[in-house]
Structure formats: C-alpha cells, structure tokens
Motif scaffolding. Structure first.
Motif, mmCIF file in Angstrom:
data_model
loop_
_atom_site.group_PDB
_atom_site.id
_atom_site.type_symbol
_atom_site.label_atom_id
_atom_site.label_comp_id
_atom_site.label_asym_id
_atom_site.label_seq_id
_atom_site.Cartn_x
_atom_site.Cartn_y
_atom_site.Cartn_z
ATOM 1 N N PHE A 1 0.444 -22.624 11.219
ATOM 2 C CA PHE A 1 -0.189 -21.333 11.485
ATOM 3 C C PHE A 1 -1.521 -21.525 12.227
ATOM 4 O O PHE A 1 -1.798 -20.846 13.216
ATOM 5 C CB PHE A 1 -0.420 -20.581 10.169
ATOM 6 C CG PHE A 1 0.843 -20.218 9.452
ATOM 7 C CD1 PHE A 1 1.584 -19.116 9.852
ATOM 8 C CD2 PHE A 1 1.299 -20.963 8.388
ATOM 9 C CE1 PHE A 1 2.754 -18.766 9.201
ATOM 10 C CE2 PHE A 1 2.462 -20.630 7.725
ATOM 11 C CZ PHE A 1 3.199 -19.524 8.140
ATOM 12 N N ASP A 2 -2.353 -22.428 11.732
ATOM 13 C CA ASP A 2 -3.617 -22.692 12.402
ATOM 14 C C ASP A 2 -3.391 -23.301 13.784
ATOM 15 O O ASP A 2 -4.154 -23.034 14.723
ATOM 16 C CB ASP A 2 -4.479 -23.635 11.557
ATOM 17 C CG ASP A 2 -5.017 -22.958 10.316
ATOM 18 O OD1 ASP A 2 -5.196 -21.729 10.351
ATOM 19 O OD2 ASP A 2 -5.251 -23.640 9.303
ATOM 20 N N ASN B 1 -17.469 -15.565 10.003
ATOM 21 C CA ASN B 1 -16.292 -16.139 9.356
ATOM 22 C C ASN B 1 -14.993 -15.661 9.997
ATOM 23 O O ASN B 1 -13.920 -16.192 9.699
ATOM 24 C CB ASN B 1 -16.291 -15.786 7.864
ATOM 25 C CG ASN B 1 -17.450 -16.424 7.124
ATOM 26 O OD1 ASN B 1 -17.970 -17.454 7.544
ATOM 27 N ND2 ASN B 1 -17.879 -15.817 6.038
ATOM 28 N N LEU B 2 -15.085 -14.630 10.855
ATOM 29 C CA LEU B 2 -13.886 -14.184 11.563
ATOM 30 C C LEU B 2 -13.399 -15.250 12.534
ATOM 31 O O LEU B 2 -12.251 -15.227 12.967
ATOM 32 C CB LEU B 2 -14.177 -12.886 12.315
ATOM 33 C CG LEU B 2 -14.501 -11.657 11.457
ATOM 34 C CD1 LEU B 2 -14.854 -10.469 12.346
ATOM 35 C CD2 LEU B 2 -13.331 -11.305 10.551
ATOM 36 N N LEU C 1 -5.154 -13.663 16.619
ATOM 37 C CA LEU C 1 -4.067 -14.463 16.057
ATOM 38 C C LEU C 1 -4.386 -14.934 14.643
ATOM 39 O O LEU C 1 -3.521 -14.914 13.753
ATOM 40 C CB LEU C 1 -3.786 -15.669 16.952
ATOM 41 C CG LEU C 1 -2.967 -15.418 18.218
ATOM 42 C CD1 LEU C 1 -2.895 -16.678 19.067
ATOM 43 C CD2 LEU C 1 -1.560 -14.950 17.853
ATOM 44 N N SER C 2 -5.632 -15.349 14.405
ATOM 45 C CA SER C 2 -6.018 -15.812 13.077
ATOM 46 C C SER C 2 -5.849 -14.708 12.045
ATOM 47 O O SER C 2 -5.303 -14.921 10.952
ATOM 48 C CB SER C 2 -7.473 -16.302 13.085
ATOM 49 O OG SER C 2 -7.607 -17.460 13.862
ATOM 50 N N LEU C 3 -6.312 -13.509 12.385
ATOM 51 C CA LEU C 3 -6.205 -12.397 11.446
ATOM 52 C C LEU C 3 -4.747 -11.992 11.219
ATOM 53 O O LEU C 3 -4.329 -11.748 10.086
ATOM 54 C CB LEU C 3 -7.015 -11.206 11.954
ATOM 55 C CG LEU C 3 -8.536 -11.395 11.990
ATOM 56 C CD1 LEU C 3 -9.214 -10.168 12.602
ATOM 57 C CD2 LEU C 3 -9.078 -11.654 10.588
ATOM 58 N N LEU C 4 -3.974 -11.940 12.314
ATOM 59 C CA LEU C 4 -2.572 -11.557 12.171
ATOM 60 C C LEU C 4 -1.790 -12.574 11.343
ATOM 61 O O LEU C 4 -0.976 -12.201 10.480
ATOM 62 C CB LEU C 4 -1.930 -11.407 13.551
ATOM 63 C CG LEU C 4 -2.333 -10.158 14.349
ATOM 64 C CD1 LEU C 4 -1.729 -10.212 15.750
ATOM 65 C CD2 LEU C 4 -1.873 -8.894 13.618
ATOM 66 N N LEU C 5 -2.025 -13.863 11.599
ATOM 67 C CA LEU C 5 -1.326 -14.893 10.839
ATOM 68 C C LEU C 5 -1.754 -14.883 9.376
ATOM 69 O O LEU C 5 -0.934 -15.121 8.476
ATOM 70 C CB LEU C 5 -1.583 -16.265 11.453
ATOM 71 C CG LEU C 5 -0.912 -16.501 12.813
ATOM 72 C CD1 LEU C 5 -1.414 -17.794 13.440
ATOM 73 C CD2 LEU C 5 0.612 -16.535 12.657
#
Length: 598
Positions: free
Chosen positions: A397-398, A129-130, A424-428
C-alpha cells in the motif's frame, strides 16, 4: 524568564551561553558560511531568481530562527525542493525574470510565513501528518531527478525548459545540437570534481597527514574551489566571448527592508502553492531537527518550530528573499562542526552579509554551469530509488502511494505529484480501514493467551466463538464487521455464545454502535448470546452512556480467558483453570451484563 523563554527560546539557551559555546558556534558558522554562499546563489538560480536573492534569503531568516527556533543545530535557508516549488508556483503567474515573478516569490515567502505562524499559534502541526514518510520520500526522490534534469541545460549551454521530465527531455533533445562546448567542459569538470570531493577528498587529505577535523572542513570547501577556478578560467581564456554564460553583475550591499507587495489577485493565485511549500518545508525541517536533536539527547517543540519557520519566512519576505526552511545537508554540517546553539545561525548570517557587501563583485564572471553542477551534486544525494524496493517488500500500500507520487511528479509536475501522494495515502488508508482484520482466536494450551487459529495450534469450542477485531470501529467498516460476524455464525450450527475481543479497538463511533445493536438483536433471534472482552476504559465509558449495555445479552469480561473459563470450561486448560479464582455464583447471569472498566 521561563515563561518568556517558552515563546522566545533565545532566552533559554542565551542564559547559559559561554565563551566555549561562542567559539564552537563561530567555527561552525565559518564552515556553514563557506558552504551556504554557493548554495544560496545556486538555489536562487533554480528558483528562477537573480542569484543575489539567494543571499538575501540567507541573512535575516537565520537571525529570526535563532531567536524563535528550538533546534540547536538546524540551519535555515534556501533549499532545493522549496526552490523548485517556488519556480513552479511563480512561473504559473508571471514570466521568469520579470518584476512580477520576483514579487510572486516574495509573496510566497509572505504567505508561507503567515501560514506557518498561524499553524504554530493554533497548534496545527498535525496537518503535516497528512504527508506520510513514503510520500515525502517519493516526492523528494522525484524532485531530485527533476531538478537535476532541469539543470542540464546550463551544463550544455542551451535553451531548454519544461515543467516535468517529459517536457524537459523533449526540450533538451530538440536543442542538443546547439551545445556550447566550452560550457559543457566547464560543467562536466565541475560536476565530476564536486562528486569526487564529496567522496574522496577527505580520505586523501587524511592520508597526507591532515587531522580528521581539518580534512573534513577543507573537503567541504570543494564548491568554493570550483567557483574560484572557474572564474579565473573564464577571465583568463575569455570564455564569455565564446558563449559561456556567466552570472553577471550582482548588486553589492545588504538587502533593503520593505513590505511585500500586496496584490489580492496574486496572493489568491499563490495560496495553494504557499500551503504546499509551508507543509513540505515544515516536514523536512522538523525531520532534520528531530534527528539531530536525538543524537545529543535534546528535544524540539514542533509547534514552536512552526513559529520559528514562520517568522523566518516573513523575515525573508521583508528583505527581498523567497521561502526558506531547514536544510538537511547544511544542518548536518552545522552539527558535525560542533554548533551548540542557534547563535551559529546568526553568525552565519553575519558571514553571508559580509559576502554580500564585499564579495559579490568577484562573482560577476562565475559560470552558471558551475552553479548548475552544485545543484546537481546536492540534489542527487536526495535520490533514493532503493527505497522503492524496500517499501514494496514491507507494505504494497505504501509502495503504491510512493510510486504514484514519483510517477505523477515526473510526468506532470511537483504540485500534482504531492497532491497525488497525499490523496493516494488517504484513500489507501480508508480502504484498509474499511476492510478490518477480524481473527478467530483460541487458547494456546497451557497458557492464558489467545491467538489466531490460522497461525497457532489452539483449543476452541463448538459452542463458543471468539473473534478479535483488530481495528477501531467506525462508519467505514461497521457493515464489513456485520458481514464477517454473520458468515462466521452461519458456519456453526451448534454456536451458543459469541465473544468479541475488543483489545485492539480504541474507539466506536455512532454508526458502529448501531451496527453492534443490530448484531445483538440478530444473534438473539438465533438464540446466541453476545459477550465482550477486554474493552478499553475510554471505549467502556462511551458504551456506558448508550443503550447497548442494557441490550447486551451476555457479559462484559475483564479478560478473554475469564470469558472462556466461564463459557467453555471444557476446553480451557485444567492446570491453568485450577489457578483461577472461583467465579462468584452471585454474578449476574448472561442475560444481564457486568460493567467493568479497563
């Protein structure tokens, strides 16, 4: 038997196997085998391995998945993205074509198999899921472009290489003058024919009277026809003497079973790449399996899928193959051909084994340009640049994560691209969570609904402020909530009550709990009572174990309307208020909280 079927799904579908199932699986296997033979050879070449390794990776892994996998139609084997990752990882530790390079590819299959198996045993499928869908989509799109560009050297018949698009473009441009014309003609014609056969061959066959099913089956033999014609062309015209590169001798026979080489230093160097291959392969495989299962109202078990893919990769390693996973195109063909059970994969393995025994001598004169054309046509179907526009319209964001993944993959390489996408996904996500949406809400006249005052015409009170917190509360956003509340209170000199609507709050961590305690004391100093409404049961259970309940200066209300009816009856709708039960006068005063669960 049922307990055994939990770990060995073959007993579940095998107990219900029929003669009709055998017929349907056999027919699907024939079609997939015809498709898989050229793909296996091509993807092995993409991975920088001898073509026969692709055949080896398409035999035992399919049998292993048939025993341990839960999808009825997933077709396991070499795929383009995993082949590219294998080439990148193995190329970082050994020269392409060397014995150590092949050992590295086998080691990647071993490590991936062990990782997937461990993740399945310990139910760690959530790790996948990450990788958000925009990141996966961006990575696959960029990988498709990168793979297609890397195969142009075979189409042109020149020496060129590179780990990213910039290096590939520079290398291709620098050697374009050495283009081999016969190779270019073969590659261009094969590419054009394969594109045409994908889109136009089936309708043409239907127009001349073939049934739809037969037309679809024959249309999928386009790569085989391209292989046969190109081999005959090379032999009859003597094109090898004119510089046309061919596959050459392919070992005839089945793979030898052996333990993968254990080299501690090599395995340590390959661990990060093996983890990426495991996670990406699992995400791709499960996405395809779930999509196809839903069409037949079937289901899969993701944790068991991890085990199935893990055992498949170990089987590939023990038989001299490289990492495998479920392929989208093959699985769709398998599904459309009517496969009913994983036995279709086992039958396909038999077909590939027969090809390894009897057909490999016939492939000696196969031009590498035709294999390159097969890869290009396959991967360009994965490229979807239109998703950038759609994602930007829906979520900037995505879009940022997707665009970053594409650009870094093309400019630096596949490993850097996927790491950038995940980062980037985690930071956003953290940035968005640290900036919670808090809305002031008021009553929609004539109803018991409360909505954002900026979006609806609602009734509010000068002495009661209602704020709805639309995020769970944690250490990352607790200070922001404090600041929002403090600013809202400072703007209302007549305020006497603040009601926090927690309907969207699923959890409150220890840091946020301390922030709420601080808010209570700050408001008390300003003679403002803090109330809570619509607190979820699990959140209430945790609050009940804290000191906040005793320190709360207001009530905890089951519904927000109940809170407003008590604290600001002058603004609640009179008709609606007349339908409410009378409030028990014996209820505790605002100085003592009412404990309720929801």
């Amino acid at each position: 038997m049922r307990r055994l079927a939990t770990y060995l799904p073959v007993f579940e579908w095998g107990s219900q196997y029929t003669r009709q199932s055998f017929y349907n699986d056999g027919l699907a296997a024939v079609i997939v085998t015809v498709m898989l033979i050229p793909q296996s050879l091509a993807y092995a070449m993409l991975a920088g391995l001898p073509p026969v390794v692709g055949l080896y990776a398409s035999i035992l892994p399919l049998v292993a998945y048939a025993i341990f996998g839960t999808s009825r139609t997933l077709a396991v084997g070499p795929v383009a993205v995993v082949s590219l990752l294998t080439a990148t990882a193995a190329g970082a530790v050994a020269p392409p074509g060397s014995e150590r390079y092949i050992a590295a590819a086998i080691a990647l299959a071993t490590l991936s198999g062990l990782m997937l198996l461990a993740m399945g045993i310990f139910r760690l499928g959530f790790v996948a899921n990450l990788l958000s869908h925009p990141v996966i989509s961006g990575f696959i799109t960029a990988s498709g472009i990168l793979i297609a560009a890397s195969q142009l050297r075979h189409i042109l018949g020149i020496d060129a290489g590179g780990h990213n698009l910039l290096e590939l473009a520079a290398s291709l441009g620098g050697n374009i003058g050495n283009t081999n014309v016969p190779t270019l003609l073969i590659g261009a014609l094969a590419t054009g024919f394969l594109f045409w056969s994908r889109s136009s061959l089936k309708p043409l066959l239907e127009r001349i009277g073939l049934p739809t099913g037969a037309a679809a089956m024959l249309a999928r033999t386009g790569p085989v026809l391209a292989i046969v014609v190109s081999i005959l062309t090379v032999i009859l015209l003597g094109l090898e003497e004119r510089g046309v590169s061919v596959v050459g001798d392919i070992p005839q026979g089945l793979p030898n079973l052996s333990l993968p080489l254990f080299d501690a230093a090599l395995w340590r160097d390959l661990l990060p790449a093996a983890f990426l291959i495991s996670v990406i392969g699992f995400v791709e495989s499960v996405s395809v399996a779930q999509t196809l299962a839903a069409k037949r109202r079937q289901s899969i078990r993701p944790d068991q899928e991890l085990i199935g893919l893990g055992v498949s990769n170990l089987a590939s390693a023990f038989s001299g193959g490289y990492p495998v996973t479920g392929g989208f195109a093959r699985s769709v063909v398998n599904f459309d051909a009517g496969a009913e059970t994983p036995a279709a994969g086992a039958f396909t393995a038999i077909g590939i084994a027969l090809a390894s025994l009897f057909l490999t001598p016939l492939l000696k004169h196969l031009p590498t340009a035709v294999l390159a054309a097969t890869i290009i046509v396959a991967v360009l179907s994965l490229v979807d640049l239109g998703t950038l526009r759609r994602t930007l319209r829906y979520s900037p964001f995505d879009f940022a994560a997707m665009l970053g993944t594409i650009l870094v993959t093309l400019a630096i390489g596949v490993e850097a691209g996927i790491i950038t996408g995940v980062g980037l996904s985690l930071l956003l996500h953290l940035w968005r969570s640290a900036r919670p949406h808090v809305a002031e809400i008021g009553q929609v006249p004539g109803t018991r609904h409360y909505r954002n005052i900026l979006r609806h015409d609602v009734a509010c009170s000068e002495t009661v402020l209602s704020l709805r917190i639309d995020e769970s509360l944690w250490f990352g956003n607790a200070r922001a909530v404090e600041d929002i509340i403090q600013r809202a209170v400072a703007e209302r000199p007549n305020l006497r009550h603040l009601v926090l609507n927690l309907v969207a709050v699923n959890s409150i961590d220890a840091s946020a709990l301390e922030s709420l305690e601080l808010i209570i004391h700050r408001l008390a100093d300003q003679k403002i009572d803090l109330h809570l409404s619509e607190v979820k049961g699990p959140v209430m259970d945790r609050l009940a174990r804290s000191a906040l309940i005793d320190d709360l200066t207001g009530d905890i209300f089951l519904s927000h309307h109940e809170a407003m009816a008590k604290l600001a009856p002058e603004v609640t709708d009179s008709a609606d208020r007349s339908q409410m039960p009378e409030i028990d006068a014996s209820r505790p005063s605002p100085e003592r909280p009412v404990r309720q669960t929801r």
